[in-house]
Design an enzyme around this catalytic site. Structure first.
Site, short mmCIF file in Angstrom:
data_model
loop_
_atom_site.label_atom_id
_atom_site.label_comp_id
_atom_site.label_asym_id
_atom_site.label_seq_id
_atom_site.Cartn_x
_atom_site.Cartn_y
_atom_site.Cartn_z
N CYS A 34 1.73 -21.64 8.78
CA CYS A 34 0.73 -22.44 8.08
C CYS A 34 1.22 -23.85 7.76
O CYS A 34 0.52 -24.84 8.02
CB CYS A 34 0.22 -21.73 6.83
SG CYS A 34 1.46 -21.42 5.55
N HIS A 85 0.50 -20.29 0.85
CA HIS A 85 -0.23 -20.46 2.11
C HIS A 85 -0.93 -21.80 2.05
O HIS A 85 -1.47 -22.17 0.99
CB HIS A 85 -1.23 -19.31 2.28
CG HIS A 85 -1.90 -19.31 3.61
ND1 HIS A 85 -1.22 -19.09 4.79
CD2 HIS A 85 -3.19 -19.50 3.96
CE1 HIS A 85 -2.07 -19.14 5.80
NE2 HIS A 85 -3.28 -19.39 5.31
N HIS A 129 -6.12 -23.05 9.24
CA HIS A 129 -4.84 -22.51 8.78
C HIS A 129 -4.30 -21.56 9.83
O HIS A 129 -4.99 -21.19 10.77
CB HIS A 129 -5.00 -21.81 7.42
CG HIS A 129 -5.89 -20.62 7.45
ND1 HIS A 129 -5.44 -19.35 7.20
CD2 HIS A 129 -7.22 -20.50 7.71
CE1 HIS A 129 -6.45 -18.49 7.28
NE2 HIS A 129 -7.54 -19.16 7.59
#
Length: 119
Positions: A28, A77, A89
């Site tokens: 990510c 994240h 992502h």
């Protein structure tokens, strides 16, 4: 934000790879760093926790395309907003994808950071 869309969408489908930063596999924060580098020539820190310290904090209600979004999903994240309700992502299970800020992601949102101020 056409440049963001053009660059970001070329990454969709790239597999997830922890520590990865290329089209063979990316995680990510590597994805966030690569998209910013490709779209604007702007280097970002490599780690999500470091990326969460740059730019300016933005209230979630004021989010816009290009803002960085940070979530807690069992760990940190990160992603980039493509518009106020969708972000790109790297999912560990599905690779690079576009997701909605929906009932799953919205409660996990921890921060919105604006790195680009003049677009």
């Amino acid at each position: 934000m056409e440049r963001l869309q053009a660059v970001a969408l070329t990454w969709v489908g790239v597999p997830y790879r922890a520590g990865g930063m290329d089209r063979r596999g990316v995680d990510c924060s590597g994805l966030v760093a690569r998209i910013y580098e490709e779209a604007w020539g702007l280097p970002l820190p490599r780690r999500a926790l470091d990326q969460a310290e740059i730019g300016s904090g933005v209230a979630p209600a004021w989010r816009r395309a290009g803002d960085l979004v940070f979530f807690w999903d069992g760990g940190p994240h990160s992603g980039i907003l493509l518009d106020p309700n969708r972000f790109i992502h790297a999912s560990w299970s599905r690779g690079v994808m576009v997701s909605e800020l929906d009932a799953y992601w919205w409660p996990r949102l921890r921060a919105v950071r604006r790195v680009l101020s003049d677009y």
